[in-house]
Design a protein around this motif. Structure first.
Motif, mmCIF file in Angstrom:
data_model
loop_
_atom_site.group_PDB
_atom_site.id
_atom_site.type_symbol
_atom_site.label_atom_id
_atom_site.label_comp_id
_atom_site.label_asym_id
_atom_site.label_seq_id
_atom_site.Cartn_x
_atom_site.Cartn_y
_atom_site.Cartn_z
ATOM 1 N N ALA A 57 1.277 -1.257 0.128
ATOM 2 C CA ALA A 57 -0.064 0.453 0.124
ATOM 3 C C ALA A 57 1.049 1.586 0.007
ATOM 4 C CB ALA A 57 -0.948 0.068 1.235
ATOM 5 N N LEU A 58 1.479 1.170 0.548
ATOM 6 C CA LEU A 58 2.810 2.154 0.838
ATOM 7 C C LEU A 58 3.580 2.781 -0.498
ATOM 8 C CD1 LEU A 58 4.430 4.303 2.699
ATOM 9 C CD2 LEU A 58 6.219 2.381 2.150
ATOM 10 N N GLY A 59 3.502 2.102 -1.322
ATOM 11 C CA GLY A 59 4.495 2.024 -2.632
ATOM 12 C C GLY A 59 2.988 2.483 -3.999
ATOM 13 N N ARG A 60 2.535 2.267 -3.299
ATOM 14 C CA ARG A 60 0.971 2.700 -4.646
ATOM 15 C C ARG A 60 0.430 4.155 -4.108
ATOM 16 N NH1 ARG A 60 -1.047 -2.617 -3.343
ATOM 17 N NH2 ARG A 60 -2.573 -1.957 -1.715
ATOM 18 N N THR A 61 1.020 4.829 -3.142
ATOM 19 C CA THR A 61 0.694 6.336 -2.503
ATOM 20 C C THR A 61 1.824 6.850 -3.628
ATOM 21 O OG1 THR A 61 1.850 5.691 -0.573
ATOM 22 C CG2 THR A 61 -0.558 5.556 -0.795
ATOM 23 N N GLU A 62 1.669 8.299 -3.298
ATOM 24 C CA GLU A 62 1.735 9.253 -4.345
ATOM 25 C C GLU A 62 2.074 10.318 -2.823
ATOM 26 O OE1 GLU A 62 3.375 8.738 -7.012
ATOM 27 O OE2 GLU A 62 2.902 7.040 -7.598
ATOM 28 N N ASP A 63 1.221 10.588 -2.150
ATOM 29 C CA ASP A 63 1.759 11.895 -1.153
ATOM 30 C C ASP A 63 2.442 11.660 0.165
ATOM 31 O OD1 ASP A 63 -0.745 12.728 1.901
ATOM 32 O OD2 ASP A 63 0.022 14.388 0.236
ATOM 33 N N ASP A 64 3.377 12.092 0.673
ATOM 34 C CA ASP A 64 3.907 11.634 1.804
ATOM 35 C C ASP A 64 3.024 11.813 3.017
ATOM 36 O OD1 ASP A 64 6.330 12.877 0.363
ATOM 37 O OD2 ASP A 64 6.514 14.521 1.459
ATOM 38 N N LEU A 65 2.337 12.124 3.120
ATOM 39 C CA LEU A 65 1.490 12.205 4.654
ATOM 40 C C LEU A 65 0.765 10.900 4.422
ATOM 41 C CD1 LEU A 65 -0.355 15.844 5.379
ATOM 42 C CD2 LEU A 65 1.119 13.980 6.370
ATOM 43 N N THR A 66 0.229 10.163 3.216
ATOM 44 C CA THR A 66 -0.853 9.336 2.619
ATOM 45 C C THR A 66 0.221 8.254 2.964
ATOM 46 O OG1 THR A 66 -1.678 10.056 1.137
ATOM 47 C CG2 THR A 66 -2.199 8.120 0.933
ATOM 48 N N ARG A 67 1.452 8.178 2.615
ATOM 49 C CA ARG A 67 1.968 7.270 3.142
ATOM 50 C C ARG A 67 2.763 6.959 4.744
ATOM 51 N NH1 ARG A 67 4.742 8.824 -1.426
ATOM 52 N NH2 ARG A 67 5.957 10.533 -1.176
ATOM 53 N N ALA A 68 2.326 7.860 4.907
ATOM 54 C CA ALA A 68 2.912 7.927 6.505
ATOM 55 C C ALA A 68 1.086 7.194 7.182
ATOM 56 C CB ALA A 68 2.701 8.845 7.493
ATOM 57 N N ALA A 69 0.148 7.308 6.706
ATOM 58 C CA ALA A 69 -0.759 7.045 7.403
ATOM 59 C C ALA A 69 -0.820 4.936 6.719
ATOM 60 C CB ALA A 69 -1.716 7.573 7.139
ATOM 61 N N VAL A 108 4.991 5.864 15.086
ATOM 62 C CA VAL A 108 4.031 7.193 14.451
ATOM 63 C C VAL A 108 4.586 8.764 13.982
ATOM 64 C CG1 VAL A 108 1.459 8.615 14.399
ATOM 65 C CG2 VAL A 108 1.575 6.006 14.804
ATOM 66 N N ALA A 109 5.189 8.475 15.236
ATOM 67 C CA ALA A 109 5.841 10.159 15.145
ATOM 68 C C ALA A 109 7.400 9.930 14.557
ATOM 69 C CB ALA A 109 6.486 10.470 16.172
ATOM 70 N N GLU A 110 7.854 8.720 14.219
ATOM 71 C CA GLU A 110 8.384 8.334 13.150
ATOM 72 C C GLU A 110 8.921 8.583 11.928
ATOM 73 O OE1 GLU A 110 12.747 7.949 12.628
ATOM 74 O OE2 GLU A 110 11.863 8.684 15.236
ATOM 75 N N VAL A 111 7.752 8.233 11.500
ATOM 76 C CA VAL A 111 6.879 7.869 9.914
ATOM 77 C C VAL A 111 5.663 9.107 9.352
ATOM 78 C CG1 VAL A 111 7.790 5.631 9.991
ATOM 79 C CG2 VAL A 111 4.987 6.061 11.013
ATOM 80 N N ARG A 112 5.543 10.085 10.501
ATOM 81 C CA ARG A 112 4.713 11.219 10.597
ATOM 82 C C ARG A 112 4.810 11.994 9.112
ATOM 83 N NH1 ARG A 112 7.688 13.830 14.267
ATOM 84 N NH2 ARG A 112 9.291 15.370 12.987
ATOM 85 N N ALA A 113 5.383 11.504 8.198
ATOM 86 C CA ALA A 113 5.890 12.099 7.105
ATOM 87 C C ALA A 113 6.818 11.211 5.802
ATOM 88 C CB ALA A 113 5.672 13.652 7.005
ATOM 89 N N VAL A 114 5.950 10.945 5.048
ATOM 90 C CA VAL A 114 6.598 10.079 4.467
ATOM 91 C C VAL A 114 7.666 10.066 2.728
ATOM 92 C CG1 VAL A 114 8.161 7.547 3.539
ATOM 93 C CG2 VAL A 114 6.398 8.084 5.814
ATOM 94 N N THR A 115 8.783 11.275 3.199
ATOM 95 C CA THR A 115 9.061 11.673 1.496
ATOM 96 C C THR A 115 9.000 10.518 -0.052
ATOM 97 O OG1 THR A 115 11.076 11.619 1.443
ATOM 98 C CG2 THR A 115 9.694 13.392 2.657
ATOM 99 N N GLN A 116 9.005 10.059 -0.857
ATOM 100 C CA GLN A 116 9.581 9.072 -1.712
ATOM 101 C C GLN A 116 11.251 8.624 -1.530
ATOM 102 O OE1 GLN A 116 8.082 10.451 -5.751
ATOM 103 N NE2 GLN A 116 7.104 8.253 -5.487
ATOM 104 N N THR A 117 11.757 9.936 -0.974
ATOM 105 C CA THR A 117 13.278 9.684 -1.116
ATOM 106 C C THR A 117 13.759 8.693 0.405
ATOM 107 O OG1 THR A 117 13.793 12.044 0.112
ATOM 108 C CG2 THR A 117 13.822 11.994 -3.061
ATOM 109 N N ASP A 118 12.746 8.890 1.525
ATOM 110 C CA ASP A 118 12.692 8.315 2.496
ATOM 111 C C ASP A 118 12.243 7.052 2.694
ATOM 112 O OD1 ASP A 118 10.634 9.518 3.638
ATOM 113 O OD2 ASP A 118 11.450 10.555 5.220
ATOM 114 N N GLU A 119 11.284 6.293 1.618
ATOM 115 C CA GLU A 119 10.470 5.312 1.894
ATOM 116 C C GLU A 119 10.896 4.159 2.493
ATOM 117 O OE1 GLU A 119 8.121 3.672 -1.390
ATOM 118 O OE2 GLU A 119 8.138 5.978 -1.321
#
Length: 174
Positions: free
Chosen positions: A50-62, A112-123
């Motif tokens: 699911a993480l790999g299918r998302t485009e948005d940083d917050l959606t990846r974190a979620a 959750v604090a560690e992954v609160r926003a996941v950019t593509q570069t740090d995915e």
């Protein structure tokens, strides 16, 4: 993510070669642990997909936070292992499951604090946090061999890749 990071599943069965028969107790513990851990690995794999299918940083974190919550739910849903005629071992296995649940629940806010926003570069790095949580749970689930392994069975377990990966050497009192 270009190539979704996927955890490796433990596919090997449990049991020694024919030269050294494994007691039913060891086989049952090993087989049950393999099944339990593979179920949890599948939950983590689904979250990473699911993480790999998302485009948005917050959606990846979620997606990662949701995967973490589903790990806890899956672990809670697993019935404690009961070994007939082995109440001490059954309690150790149940205690390990309780400890794994407590570990994950206790670490949720930090996760959750560690992954609160996941950019593509740090995915990849943030996905590793989910893998670390899974490994922490496994370290609690897997009883030390000395808690249930008959004398001389270490070599047979070490020879079996499936058993080797769901057991650990250590203090039987934990």
């Amino acid at each position: 993510m270009a190539g979704t990071l996927v955890l490796a599943s433990v596919l090997a069965g449990c049991g020694a070669d024919e030269e050294e028969p494994v007691a039913a107790e060891e086989v049952a513990v090993c087989a049950d642990l393999l099944q339990r851990e593979n179920e949890l690995i599948q939950v983590a794999n689904d979250a990473l997909a699911a993480l790999g299918r998302t485009e948005d940083d917050l959606t990846r974190a979620a997606a990662l936070a949701d995967g973490y919550d589903r790990l806890v739910e899956a672990l809670v849903a697993q019935k404690p292992m009961v070994m007939p005629g082995e109440p001490d071992l059954s309690e150790r296995l149940a205690a390990g499951q309780r400890a794994a649940i407590a570990e994950l629940e206790g670490e949720r806010d930090r996760f959750v604090a560690e992954v609160r926003a996941v950019t593509q570069t740090d995915e990849r790095g943030r996905a590793g946090e989910l893998q670390n949580a899974l490994e922490k749970a496994f370290s609690e689930l897997e009883p030390p061999r000395s808690a249930y392994v008959a004398a001389g069975m270490d070599a047979a377990i070490d020879a079996d890749p499936g058993c080797r990966h769901v057991t650990q050497r250590g203090d039987p009192a934990r």
